[in-house]
Structure formats: C-alpha cells, structure tokens
Design an enzyme around this catalytic site. Sequence first.
Site, PDB file in Angstrom:
ATOM      1  N   GLU A  56       6.678 -65.810  25.068  1.00 27.46           N
ATOM      2  CA  GLU A  56       6.823 -67.250  25.373  1.00 27.46           C
ATOM      3  C   GLU A  56       5.510 -67.830  25.894  1.00 27.46           C
ATOM      4  O   GLU A  56       5.471 -68.532  26.893  1.00 27.46           O
ATOM      5  CB  GLU A  56       7.930 -67.462  26.419  1.00 27.46           C
ATOM      6  CG  GLU A  56       9.250 -66.806  26.059  1.00 27.46           C
ATOM      7  CD  GLU A  56      10.370 -67.085  27.056  1.00 27.46           C
ATOM      8  OE1 GLU A  56      10.229 -68.001  27.879  1.00 27.46           O
ATOM      9  OE2 GLU A  56      11.387 -66.377  27.004  1.00 27.46           O
ATOM     10  N   GLU A  99      15.171 -61.843  32.422  1.00 28.29           N
ATOM     11  CA  GLU A  99      14.933 -62.194  33.829  1.00 28.29           C
ATOM     12  C   GLU A  99      15.928 -61.601  34.821  1.00 28.29           C
ATOM     13  O   GLU A  99      16.427 -62.301  35.697  1.00 28.29           O
ATOM     14  CB  GLU A  99      14.915 -63.724  33.968  1.00 28.29           C
ATOM     15  CG  GLU A  99      13.884 -64.375  33.063  1.00 28.29           C
ATOM     16  CD  GLU A  99      13.890 -65.902  33.146  1.00 28.29           C
ATOM     17  OE1 GLU A  99      14.794 -66.469  33.781  1.00 28.29           O
ATOM     18  OE2 GLU A  99      12.986 -66.512  32.568  1.00 28.29           O
TER      19      GLU A  99
HETATM   20  C1  GLA Z   1      12.411 -69.015  30.350  1.00 25.95           C
HETATM   21  C2  GLA Z   1      13.384 -68.681  29.238  1.00 25.95           C
HETATM   22  C3  GLA Z   1      13.204 -69.566  28.048  1.00 25.95           C
HETATM   23  C4  GLA Z   1      13.019 -71.019  28.441  1.00 25.95           C
HETATM   24  C5  GLA Z   1      11.931 -71.146  29.460  1.00 25.95           C
HETATM   25  C6  GLA Z   1      11.752 -72.576  29.898  1.00 25.95           C
HETATM   26  O1  GLA Z   1      11.173 -68.552  30.093  1.00 25.95           O
HETATM   27  O2  GLA Z   1      13.319 -67.349  28.824  1.00 25.95           O
HETATM   28  O3  GLA Z   1      14.319 -69.455  27.223  1.00 25.95           O
HETATM   29  O4  GLA Z   1      14.226 -71.519  28.952  1.00 25.95           O
HETATM   30  O5  GLA Z   1      12.283 -70.378  30.586  1.00 25.95           O
HETATM   31  O6  GLA Z   1      11.771 -73.465  28.865  1.00 25.95           O
END
Ligand code: GLA
Length: 356
Positions: A287, A181
């Site tokens: 994710e 990020e």
């Molecule tokens: C982001 C992070 C993850 C997690 C999510 C929320 O996507 O990359 O590690 O913290 O937020 O759970």
Amino acid sequence: MKKHGVLCLSFLLPLLCSASAAADGFDPLSLPSLKAFYADYFDFGSAMNGMELRKADQLPFYAAQYSILTPENELKPDSVLDLNGSQKASMEDQGSVAVTFQSVKPLLEFARANGLKVHGHVLFWHSQTPDAFFRESYSKDGDYVSRDVMLRRMENYVRLTMEYMQENYPGLIVSWDVVNEAIDDSTGKLRESNWTKVVGDDFVLQAFRFTRKYAPEGTLLFYNDYNTPNQPKLNAILKLLDELTAEGLVDGCGMQCHYQMTSPKASLVSAAISKITARGLLVRISEMDIMIDGNTDAQLAQQAERYAELMQVFLKYSDSIIAVQTWGTLDSRSWKSDKYPLLFNKDMTPSPPFTR
Ligand code: GLA
C-alpha cells in the site's frame, strides 16, 4: 505547482528519458509503463476503487501501467458481508453467512479482460467489518455470539468467498491478505478487537487455517500490516509469522508502506525485509504512498528522491518481493489527497516521483 514532463525515474533513466509528455494534448498512453519496466523484478500495481472503474476513458491507462490490482474497499468485510442475507440465514443456523460480490465485480471484470492479476484485500480486519458480524442474528445490539458460532461464521465466510471466486474468476486472485493489522503498535501485543473478544487470541491462526483449507492451491497467503519496520511491532510480526509458518499457513508478509518523507529510514525498511525474507517468506509492498505537506517543486523533488531510495531497497530484495503496489493511482483519489502521495496527478500526468 506540479508539473509533468520528461520521464526519468533514476532507475528507469535510459528507458524513460526518451519519452516526453507535452502539456497540451497529453496522451497518458504515451508514458512508459511501470509494469513493463519492473516485469523482470516484481509485479507493479495499485489499489483501485469502484469509482475509478467507472471512468472508462482512464481504464486503458491503468491497464498499461499496472500488472496487479487491489480493490481498495470492495473486498473488505463491510462490502462483502450481506447483512440481510446473513440475518435470514441465521434464523436456521447462527453459524451461517451470506456474502455478495457485487461491488468488486467491475474490478474483477476489468482485470480479467486486460490480463491483470488481482490481490484480495482483506478477509479479516478489525476495521471496516460490521459489528453485527459478531452478534446474535447479525443484529445491531444483540449479544455477541459464542466462540464456536464465530468460528463457523469465519469458516463459512472464507469458504463462500473462495467458492465464488473459483466458480466465477478462477485463477484471477493470486494472493490474499488473510489478516490485516492484528498487532498493536506500541505494545507489540495482539490488538484488542471484536476478533480477540469473540474468538480469542488464536483468531489469526484460525483465519489462516480456514483460508489455507479453502483457497485454491497456489494462492499466496499474506499477513499485512503498517509500521512493519518499527519495534516492538516487527518482532511481534516475526513471531506471528513463525507460528503460522510452523503449520505451513503463510507465504509472506505485506508491508503497507504508508510513509512520511523521513520516516521510517530506508535502512530500517531494508532490515525488516531482510528479517522476513531470511525466513524464506515473500514480501509484498502492499500500500505504498509517501506523504508531503505541500507540493512546491522542492518538496516534490525530495519526494521523488524518497521514492527512488525505497525502490532501490525493493529492487535489492526483488528475489523475494513479489509485488510493489501503490495505494491509489492519482493523487486526487488518494485517501491522503492533500499530501500528494502518489505517482500521477489528477489528469494522469506523471508526478515527480515518476518523472525523476
Ligand atoms: C489501511 C488498510 C487499507 C486502507 C488504508 C487507508 O492501510 O489496509 O485497506 O483502508 O488503511 O485507506
């Protein structure tokens, strides 16, 4: 109410419709396995946290479903950085770092014992990283250290992490999110953070250089982000990937895929994957979860359609997508547990995206 029943994910149909799960005496091990179904296309996995690893009776189910695991929190800097140890070490040398891997050990042990791969998440991130990491003597309110000191801390942090894994779990971690990020959503510029403040705008490049230097050969290195398909973020990510590729530092891009029911459109997701993979880079769906506002049968059925639609996109690019991972196992354990985002209910029965 959520129901479990006959499994027939659209793309798993022939295999799955033969299996049924009775409400009473439900045996989660009777479910068809996601990892087995996708084995010819990509690894299928999930994030798991320390609490889940303590539920010994559920572990065989996870081992049966997943081929790769990401520790949800336990490899983030706020778990790994040993602040007391770092404070002591900094009395000799401000560039020293102490690390600990106590909290990730259960996941590593579980993965190794069951022949599962592990994806490391995450070395450098603006969040879940102690502010003291950036300060003189690792104190709460000391001055920020110089760029040179921070670069040495970065290098030592990566070196110690790779050395520990190589000594104790060789070959287990197949890939890492090196930076998470770093790009701002609305401007497409670098997000301002302690990293940009203390190291500077080249912190991403430095992070990848250190990681490439110390990661065992063959370990795949990823830049990971959310809202990847959206502009101006996508172009900024592509530019960053190009810069890293010029030095041979990156193997691919992680697309988090925390998605809503209608946004982003599958066509946008597909276009983003196509632009990344056209560069010869890999993609990880790192994710995935899909939020809904309620769990009526209709809402769950729509969510199942949405999962199926996106999975079709991922299958189309399966030559370049090496893993698809959900961000969690059971809805009840999700960071968005009120949005029913995952594939299994709290009793391990399958949710409609799995059973469609
Ligand atoms: C982001 C992070 C993850 C997690 C999510 C929320 O996507 O990359 O590690 O913290 O937020 O759970």
